[in-house]
Design a protein around this motif. Structure first.
Motif, PDB file in Angstrom:
ATOM      1  N   MET A  63      33.281  29.647  37.158  1.00 15.27           N
ATOM      2  CA  MET A  63      34.172  30.885  37.070  1.00 15.27           C
ATOM      3  C   MET A  63      34.799  30.752  38.583  1.00 15.27           C
ATOM      4  SD  MET A  63      34.024  34.660  38.004  1.00 15.27           S
ATOM      5  CE  MET A  63      34.717  35.718  35.985  1.00 15.27           C
ATOM      6  N   LYS A  64      36.040  29.990  38.869  1.00 11.03           N
ATOM      7  CA  LYS A  64      36.611  30.374  40.258  1.00 11.03           C
ATOM      8  C   LYS A  64      37.236  30.718  41.060  1.00 11.03           C
ATOM      9  CE  LYS A  64      40.564  27.143  37.579  1.00 11.03           C
ATOM     10  NZ  LYS A  64      39.618  26.313  36.557  1.00 11.03           N
ATOM     11  N   ILE A  65      37.862  30.810  42.175  1.00 14.43           N
ATOM     12  CA  ILE A  65      37.427  32.117  43.204  1.00 14.43           C
ATOM     13  C   ILE A  65      38.589  32.893  42.943  1.00 14.43           C
ATOM     14  CG2 ILE A  65      37.784  31.810  45.577  1.00 14.43           C
ATOM     15  CD1 ILE A  65      35.502  30.365  44.952  1.00 14.43           C
ATOM     16  N   HIS A  66      39.420  32.446  42.757  1.00 20.04           N
ATOM     17  CA  HIS A  66      40.439  34.190  42.625  1.00 20.04           C
ATOM     18  C   HIS A  66      40.291  34.757  41.628  1.00 20.04           C
ATOM     19  CE1 HIS A  66      42.141  32.576  38.494  1.00 20.04           C
ATOM     20  NE2 HIS A  66      42.297  31.683  39.779  1.00 20.04           N
ATOM     21  N   GLN A  67      39.012  34.629  41.105  1.00 22.43           N
ATOM     22  CA  GLN A  67      39.080  35.055  39.650  1.00 22.43           C
ATOM     23  C   GLN A  67      38.078  36.656  40.108  1.00 22.43           C
ATOM     24  OE1 GLN A  67      37.700  31.958  36.419  1.00 22.43           O
ATOM     25  NE2 GLN A  67      39.157  32.855  35.112  1.00 22.43           N
ATOM     26  N   LEU A  68      36.679  35.591  40.944  1.00 26.32           N
ATOM     27  CA  LEU A  68      35.072  35.898  41.529  1.00 26.32           C
ATOM     28  C   LEU A  68      36.761  37.661  42.462  1.00 26.32           C
ATOM     29  CD1 LEU A  68      32.984  33.668  42.302  1.00 26.32           C
ATOM     30  CD2 LEU A  68      32.621  35.903  41.055  1.00 26.32           C
ATOM     31  N   PHE A  69      37.335  36.470  43.208  1.00 27.97           N
ATOM     32  CA  PHE A  69      38.293  37.538  44.080  1.00 27.97           C
ATOM     33  C   PHE A  69      38.300  38.892  43.628  1.00 27.97           C
ATOM     34  CE2 PHE A  69      41.573  38.872  46.193  1.00 27.97           C
ATOM     35  CZ  PHE A  69      41.619  39.077  47.908  1.00 27.97           C
ATOM     36  N   THR A  70      39.383  38.555  42.406  1.00 29.79           N
ATOM     37  CA  THR A  70      40.156  39.809  41.451  1.00 29.79           C
ATOM     38  C   THR A  70      38.994  40.725  40.998  1.00 29.79           C
ATOM     39  OG1 THR A  70      40.809  38.340  39.526  1.00 29.79           O
ATOM     40  CG2 THR A  70      42.442  39.016  41.839  1.00 29.79           C
ATOM     41  N   ALA A  71      38.581  40.431  40.430  1.00 30.40           N
ATOM     42  CA  ALA A  71      36.784  40.678  39.875  1.00 30.40           C
ATOM     43  C   ALA A  71      36.499  42.073  40.585  1.00 30.40           C
ATOM     44  CB  ALA A  71      36.145  39.997  39.075  1.00 30.40           C
ATOM     45  N   SER A  72      35.881  41.091  41.679  1.00 33.41           N
ATOM     46  CA  SER A  72      35.075  41.894  43.042  1.00 33.41           C
ATOM     47  C   SER A  72      35.861  43.665  43.199  1.00 33.41           C
ATOM     48  CB  SER A  72      34.738  40.836  43.979  1.00 33.41           C
ATOM     49  OG  SER A  72      35.624  40.534  44.736  1.00 33.41           O
ATOM     50  N   LEU A  73      37.239  43.175  43.725  1.00 40.03           N
ATOM     51  CA  LEU A  73      37.497  44.582  43.901  1.00 40.03           C
ATOM     52  C   LEU A  73      37.897  45.302  42.427  1.00 40.03           C
ATOM     53  CD1 LEU A  73      40.471  42.830  45.440  1.00 40.03           C
ATOM     54  CD2 LEU A  73      38.682  43.642  47.057  1.00 40.03           C
ATOM     55  N   TYR A  74      37.962  45.067  41.650  1.00 40.78           N
ATOM     56  CA  TYR A  74      38.388  45.789  40.779  1.00 40.78           C
ATOM     57  C   TYR A  74      38.032  45.698  39.616  1.00 40.78           C
ATOM     58  CZ  TYR A  74      43.355  45.056  42.769  1.00 40.78           C
ATOM     59  OH  TYR A  74      44.112  45.414  43.634  1.00 40.78           O
ATOM     60  N   GLU A  75      36.604  45.363  39.215  1.00 31.81           N
ATOM     61  CA  GLU A  75      35.504  45.517  37.754  1.00 31.81           C
ATOM     62  C   GLU A  75      34.020  45.532  38.416  1.00 31.81           C
ATOM     63  OE1 GLU A  75      36.829  42.974  34.673  1.00 31.81           O
ATOM     64  OE2 GLU A  75      38.820  42.220  36.393  1.00 31.81           O
ATOM     65  N   PRO A  76      33.605  46.608  38.900  1.00 34.01           N
ATOM     66  CA  PRO A  76      32.124  46.660  39.206  1.00 34.01           C
ATOM     67  C   PRO A  76      31.029  46.447  37.849  1.00 34.01           C
ATOM     68  CG  PRO A  76      33.475  48.588  38.840  1.00 34.01           C
ATOM     69  CD  PRO A  76      34.276  47.809  38.579  1.00 34.01           C
ATOM     70  N   LYS A  77      31.901  46.324  36.450  1.00 32.99           N
ATOM     71  CA  LYS A  77      31.045  45.989  35.701  1.00 32.99           C
ATOM     72  C   LYS A  77      30.522  44.528  35.431  1.00 32.99           C
ATOM     73  CE  LYS A  77      29.844  46.265  30.932  1.00 32.99           C
ATOM     74  NZ  LYS A  77      30.348  46.807  29.574  1.00 32.99           N
ATOM     75  N   LYS A  78      31.715  43.845  36.176  1.00 29.60           N
ATOM     76  CA  LYS A  78      31.974  42.148  36.181  1.00 29.60           C
ATOM     77  C   LYS A  78      31.088  42.055  37.811  1.00 29.60           C
ATOM     78  CE  LYS A  78      35.146  40.480  33.943  1.00 29.60           C
ATOM     79  NZ  LYS A  78      36.361  39.462  33.624  1.00 29.60           N
ATOM     80  N   LEU A  79      31.168  42.768  38.468  1.00 29.87           N
ATOM     81  CA  LEU A  79      30.260  42.244  40.498  1.00 29.87           C
ATOM     82  C   LEU A  79      29.050  42.802  39.696  1.00 29.87           C
ATOM     83  CD1 LEU A  79      31.225  42.508  42.633  1.00 29.87           C
ATOM     84  CD2 LEU A  79      30.982  44.868  42.813  1.00 29.87           C
TER      85      LEU A  79
END
Length: 171
Positions: A1-17
């Motif tokens: 997983m790329k850093i920008h994907q981690l970044f956006t998912a960490s802000l908006y997707e608690p399930k992925k978090l």
């Protein structure tokens, strides 16, 4: 997983978090160090432009800074990097411990290493908020309380997606 994907998912997707608890520790460290360098760079730029007066407390320190000259800047950067690294890893560890408590309260399965990784990736919004509050010169205690509440909120939302503890069967 790329850093920008981690970044956006960490802000908006608690399930992925919550799913990020299974990431390799190297990827999590890489992500945390991104914020270490970000906070160090912001702090160092503020130091360069004179927004932060590190040496205003003592005339001896000001005299020493003038003696050192241009060597002051790399020393200041390295010290700020060390302090930022210590602070962020201590913060992630503390909130990982609080996340472990949330696991117990919410009756979810997980270990400290899982909540630590979740706390590390969920630090995105609190650090960005902290940098914003710091630019408006909000007091450190208020800054920590506000960003701590946001960090705990993100961890709580992620922990709600952790697997539930099995109910013991009675025979």
């Amino acid at each position: 997983m790329k850093i920008h994907q981690l970044f956006t998912a960490s802000l908006y997707e608690p399930k992925k978090l919550a799913a990020f608890r299974l990431l390799p520790i190297g990827k999590v460290f890489q992500y945390v160090f991104l914020f270490v360098f970000l906070s160090t760079a912001v702090s160092f730029v503020r130091f360069l432009v004179g927004d932060i007066d590190l040496f205003g407390a003592s005339d001896d320190l000001i005299e020493y800074a003038e003696t050192v000259g241009a060597l002051l800047y790399p020393i200041a950067f390295v010290l700020q990097l060390a302090v930022s690294t210590f602070y962020l890893f201590l913060r992630v560890s503390f909130f990982g411990w609080l996340g472990k408590g949330l696991l117990y309260v919410m009756k979810r399965r997980g270990e400290y290493r899982h909540t630590w990784r979740t706390a590390a990736v969920s630090i995105t919004a609190p650090i960005l908020l902290s940098l914003l509050l710091d630019s408006f010169h909000v007091a450190g205690t208020v800054n920590f309380l506000v960003t701590g509440a946001v960090h705990l909120l993100y961890i709580g939302r992620a922990v709600s997606y952790y697997p539930k503890k099995p109910v013991p069967s009675v025979k």
